[in-house]
Design a protein around this motif. Structure first.
Motif, PDB file in Angstrom:
ATOM      1  N   GLY A 288       2.495   6.280 -21.200  1.00  0.00           N
ATOM      2  CA  GLY A 288       2.844   7.599 -20.677  1.00  0.00           C
ATOM      3  C   GLY A 288       4.066   7.662 -19.786  1.00  0.00           C
ATOM      4  N   PHE A 289       4.738   6.548 -19.567  1.00  0.00           N
ATOM      5  CA  PHE A 289       5.962   6.612 -18.760  1.00  0.00           C
ATOM      6  C   PHE A 289       7.133   6.980 -19.668  1.00  0.00           C
ATOM      7  N   ASP A 290       8.230   7.366 -19.046  1.00  0.00           N
ATOM      8  CA  ASP A 290       9.397   7.728 -19.831  1.00  0.00           C
ATOM      9  C   ASP A 290      10.598   7.004 -19.230  1.00  0.00           C
ATOM     10  N   MET A 291      10.645   5.693 -19.482  1.00  0.00           N
ATOM     11  CA  MET A 291      11.708   4.890 -18.856  1.00  0.00           C
ATOM     12  C   MET A 291      12.716   4.440 -19.880  1.00  0.00           C
ATOM     13  N   LYS A 292      13.960   4.291 -19.416  1.00  0.00           N
ATOM     14  CA  LYS A 292      14.990   3.763 -20.305  1.00  0.00           C
ATOM     15  C   LYS A 292      15.687   2.589 -19.627  1.00  0.00           C
ATOM     16  N   PHE A 293      16.377   1.801 -20.449  1.00  0.00           N
ATOM     17  CA  PHE A 293      17.089   0.621 -19.967  1.00  0.00           C
ATOM     18  C   PHE A 293      18.000   1.006 -18.798  1.00  0.00           C
ATOM     19  N   GLY A 294      17.840   0.333 -17.677  1.00  0.00           N
ATOM     20  CA  GLY A 294      18.683   0.651 -16.512  1.00  0.00           C
ATOM     21  C   GLY A 294      17.906   1.325 -15.396  1.00  0.00           C
ATOM     22  N   ASP A 295      16.681   1.777 -15.708  1.00  0.00           N
ATOM     23  CA  ASP A 295      15.866   2.405 -14.652  1.00  0.00           C
ATOM     24  C   ASP A 295      15.216   1.335 -13.783  1.00  0.00           C
ATOM     25  N   ASP A 296      15.140   1.622 -12.487  1.00  0.00           N
ATOM     26  CA  ASP A 296      14.381   0.759 -11.582  1.00  0.00           C
ATOM     27  C   ASP A 296      12.907   1.149 -11.711  1.00  0.00           C
ATOM     28  N   PHE A 297      11.999   0.299 -11.270  1.00  0.00           N
ATOM     29  CA  PHE A 297      10.578   0.653 -11.339  1.00  0.00           C
ATOM     30  C   PHE A 297      10.167   1.451 -10.117  1.00  0.00           C
ATOM     31  N   GLU A 298       9.597   2.603 -10.360  1.00  0.00           N
ATOM     32  CA  GLU A 298       9.012   3.386  -9.274  1.00  0.00           C
ATOM     33  C   GLU A 298       7.688   2.718  -8.895  1.00  0.00           C
ATOM     34  N   PRO A 299       7.190   3.025  -7.684  1.00  0.00           N
ATOM     35  CA  PRO A 299       5.899   2.442  -7.269  1.00  0.00           C
ATOM     36  C   PRO A 299       4.774   2.656  -8.295  1.00  0.00           C
ATOM     37  N   GLU A 300       4.762   3.827  -8.957  1.00  0.00           N
ATOM     38  CA  GLU A 300       3.686   4.083  -9.944  1.00  0.00           C
ATOM     39  C   GLU A 300       3.802   3.106 -11.114  1.00  0.00           C
ATOM     40  N   ALA A 301       5.036   2.786 -11.498  1.00  0.00           N
ATOM     41  CA  ALA A 301       5.236   1.857 -12.613  1.00  0.00           C
ATOM     42  C   ALA A 301       4.774   0.458 -12.205  1.00  0.00           C
ATOM     43  N   GLU A 302       5.070   0.070 -10.963  1.00  0.00           N
ATOM     44  CA  GLU A 302       4.635  -1.244 -10.468  1.00  0.00           C
ATOM     45  C   GLU A 302       3.113  -1.318 -10.451  1.00  0.00           C
ATOM     46  N   ARG A 303       2.501  -0.236  -9.978  1.00  0.00           N
ATOM     47  CA  ARG A 303       1.025  -0.201  -9.937  1.00  0.00           C
ATOM     48  C   ARG A 303       0.437  -0.308 -11.332  1.00  0.00           C
ATOM     49  N   LYS A 304       1.052   0.433 -12.278  1.00  0.00           N
ATOM     50  CA  LYS A 304       0.539   0.454 -13.649  1.00  0.00           C
ATOM     51  C   LYS A 304       0.617  -0.942 -14.279  1.00  0.00           C
ATOM     52  N   LEU A 305       1.742  -1.611 -14.095  1.00  0.00           N
ATOM     53  CA  LEU A 305       1.885  -2.959 -14.677  1.00  0.00           C
ATOM     54  C   LEU A 305       0.817  -3.907 -14.131  1.00  0.00           C
ATOM     55  N   CYS A 306       0.487  -3.746 -12.857  1.00  0.00           N
ATOM     56  CA  CYS A 306      -0.564  -4.602 -12.268  1.00  0.00           C
ATOM     57  C   CYS A 306      -1.941  -4.204 -12.799  1.00  0.00           C
ATOM     58  N   GLU A 307      -2.143  -2.914 -12.932  1.00  0.00           N
ATOM     59  CA  GLU A 307      -3.422  -2.407 -13.441  1.00  0.00           C
ATOM     60  C   GLU A 307      -3.666  -2.914 -14.869  1.00  0.00           C
ATOM     61  N   LEU A 308      -2.600  -2.961 -15.670  1.00  0.00           N
ATOM     62  CA  LEU A 308      -2.723  -3.422 -17.057  1.00  0.00           C
ATOM     63  C   LEU A 308      -2.906  -4.938 -17.144  1.00  0.00           C
ATOM     64  N   ASN A 309      -2.605  -5.631 -16.052  1.00  0.00           N
ATOM     65  CA  ASN A 309      -2.732  -7.094 -16.023  1.00  0.00           C
ATOM     66  C   ASN A 309      -3.512  -7.500 -14.775  1.00  0.00           C
ATOM     67  N   PRO A 310      -4.814  -7.220 -14.764  1.00  0.00           N
ATOM     68  CA  PRO A 310      -5.578  -7.403 -13.532  1.00  0.00           C
ATOM     69  C   PRO A 310      -5.559  -8.841 -13.028  1.00  0.00           C
ATOM     70  N   ASN A 311      -5.518  -8.958 -11.702  1.00  0.00           N
ATOM     71  CA  ASN A 311      -5.428 -10.244 -11.003  1.00  0.00           C
ATOM     72  C   ASN A 311      -4.357 -11.177 -11.582  1.00  0.00           C
ATOM     73  N   ALA A 312      -3.220 -10.604 -11.922  1.00  0.00           N
ATOM     74  CA  ALA A 312      -2.110 -11.446 -12.393  1.00  0.00           C
ATOM     75  C   ALA A 312      -0.876 -11.209 -11.525  1.00  0.00           C
ATOM     76  N   ILE A 313      -0.081 -12.261 -11.409  1.00  0.00           N
ATOM     77  CA  ILE A 313       1.264 -12.086 -10.864  1.00  0.00           C
ATOM     78  C   ILE A 313       2.071 -11.627 -12.069  1.00  0.00           C
ATOM     79  N   VAL A 314       2.629 -10.450 -12.003  1.00  0.00           N
ATOM     80  CA  VAL A 314       3.344  -9.908 -13.159  1.00  0.00           C
ATOM     81  C   VAL A 314       4.852 -10.096 -12.949  1.00  0.00           C
TER      82      VAL A 314
END
Ligand code: ATP
Ligand code: MG
Length: 426
Positions: A288-314
């Motif tokens: 559901g995100f709408d990111m393109k090459f060159g975008d920095d990660f917003e806090p929500e994107a950082e949270r989502k990546l962690c949520e999708l990879n529980p207890n992992a260093i991503v």
């Protein structure tokens, strides 16, 4: 008689303890005092009339010396030793406390965070707050231990610098005799100068950023744990980061079982997941995100990546050249990707790093590309003219990784004396 720590008290022994009065409970003909030292809290039972008279005005947090016999007991009170109590024979009030501005014993009243920070020395007397900083002490020690054991050299970079590391406007200015200087925003340039000569270096220390943040993950004085390695690329140096974070968690699990229990934290050694920047934005866009090459990660994107990879260093690596600083190696100019990476843990960015530029001409070009003046960085660029191996490194924010491990919302909870836009004291 020597002082005993509360955690060392043994049944049926005479003991002398020193500590603070955590709680007073009045009964008809006796008093129960809960006395706290750095190792714990013990119940002390006062029955003798003479002693009761002496402590009739005893105030909470007064410093006392208590002597008596250690007896077996069955006590069920939060934070209090359950197996023994002291039958009091004498009490000395060593230094009485005045009315408290915040409650240490929070049974009835909880103070707000700003108020707590105003009286941090009282605040850290709370068992739960103590637990946080005991764990943080393990974190930074484990980091040192790890790299020391790996044969790294601990270096001490300067805190006052002449030019900014990244050319931003986010520096605190210092009057340096007749010159203008700045507080270091990172040991970046200095640790590189050491890595091209000493190969494996690390440091810990404060850095300062004058960014006008008002978030729960930013402060203006940060403790950073930095590493820089000669003859090393981005992939190898990410592995060091993965290993040290796992080691830190392992040490916290070994050394702070009690504190983790108190705080109700179910900590487990994390796994590690590696995504190229491109893979990471594809994954986010699938969710559901709408990111393109060159975008920095917003806090929500950082949270989502962690949520999708529980207890992992991503890890996200091969970031676009344009979003990473000038000292990051341009891995593939055609594709526009660099040797820069970020590491997320517990929903937060805990570290950034990368392979660095070790070729003066490339440095000069990248400085110009970022609108910076190579003349300002002459001492730095020139250092790479005398035999500089490729090298890579990263930096972990101590408060960020504490936040991630402890799962606290506000970074100020894990910063003893936070410096932020509004706070300069204590
Ligand atoms: P962010 O994007 O989260 O603001 P950054 O990318 O500006 O951080 P870096 O320059 O990459 O920060 O610094 C390395 C590490 O230092 C970060 O990953 C983070 O752990 C920590 N750090 C940096 N700035 C701050 C800050 N203002 N408050 C707390 N920690 C910080
Ligand atoms: Mg970063």
């Amino acid at each position: 008689m020597d002082r005993s720590y509360i955690s060392d008290l043994k049944e049926e022994k005479q003991a002398m303890i020193k500590g603070w009065v955590y709680e007073i409970r009045d009964m008809a003909k006796m008093k129960f005092l809960l006395i706290r030292d750095i190792t714990g809290i013990v119940q002390c039972v006062v029955k003798e009339k003479e002693i009761l008279d002496k402590i009739s005005n005893l105030s909470l947090e007064s410093v006392v010396e208590v002597r008596g016999k250690v007896k077996p007991a069955k006590i069920k009170a939060e934070f209090v030793r359950g197996d023994v109590e002291i039958e009091v024979k004498s009490i000395e009030i060593l230094n009485p406390a005045e009315d408290l501005p915040i409650h240490v014993n929070e049974k009835t009243v909880k103070s707000t965070l700003p108020k707590r920070l105003d009286f941090r020395s009282l605040d850290v007397r709370k068992p739960l707050v103590q637990a946080i900083f005991k764990i943080q002490s393990t974190i930074i020690n484990a980091y040192r231990e790890y790299f020391f054991n790996e044969g790294f050299i601990e270096i001490q970079p300067p805190g006052i610098i002449a030019t900014s590391t990244e050319g931003g406007t986010d520096l605190f200015e210092v009057k340096y005799f007749d010159k203008k200087a700045y507080l270091a925003q990172s040991p970046q340039l200095y640790k590189q100068l050491m890595a091209i000569s000493l190969e494996k270096v690390f440091s810990t220390g404060a850095i300062w950023r004058a960014e006008k943040h008002d978030t729960s993950r930013h402060i203006n004085e940060i403790r950073q744990m930095d590493v820089e390695v000669g003859f090393c690329d981005d992939l190898k140096v990410m592995k060091y980061l993965e290993e040290v974070v796992k080691y830190i968690v392992k040490r916290v699990l070994e050394k702070n079982k009690h504190e983790l229990n108190l705080l109700g934290i179910d900590l487990k050694i994390p796994s590690a997941k590696y995504f190229t920047y491109k893979e990471a934005i594809e994954l986010l866009n699938k969710h559901g995100f709408d990111m393109k090459f060159g975008d920095d990660f917003e806090p929500e994107a950082e949270r989502k990546l962690c949520e999708l990879n529980p207890n992992a260093i991503v890890f996200t690596y091969e970031w676009p050249i344009e979003v990473k600083p000038f000292y990051i190696w341009p891995k593939d100019r055609e594709k526009g990707i660099s040797g820069g990476f970020d590491a997320l843990y517990g929903g937060l960015e805990i570290s950034s790093g990368g392979q660095r530029v070790h070729v003066p001409e490339v440095l000069i070009q990248q400085l110009k590309d970022k609108g910076l003046n190579p003349d300002d960085f002459k001492w730095y660029i020139d250092a790479f003219r005398y035999g500089a191996p490729e090298h890579a490194g990263w930096s972990i924010g101590l408060e960020r990784i504490s936040q991630a491990i402890l799962g606290v919302d506000n970074i100020r909870e894990v910063t003893l004396f936070p410096r932020d836009r509004k706070r300069l004291t204590p």
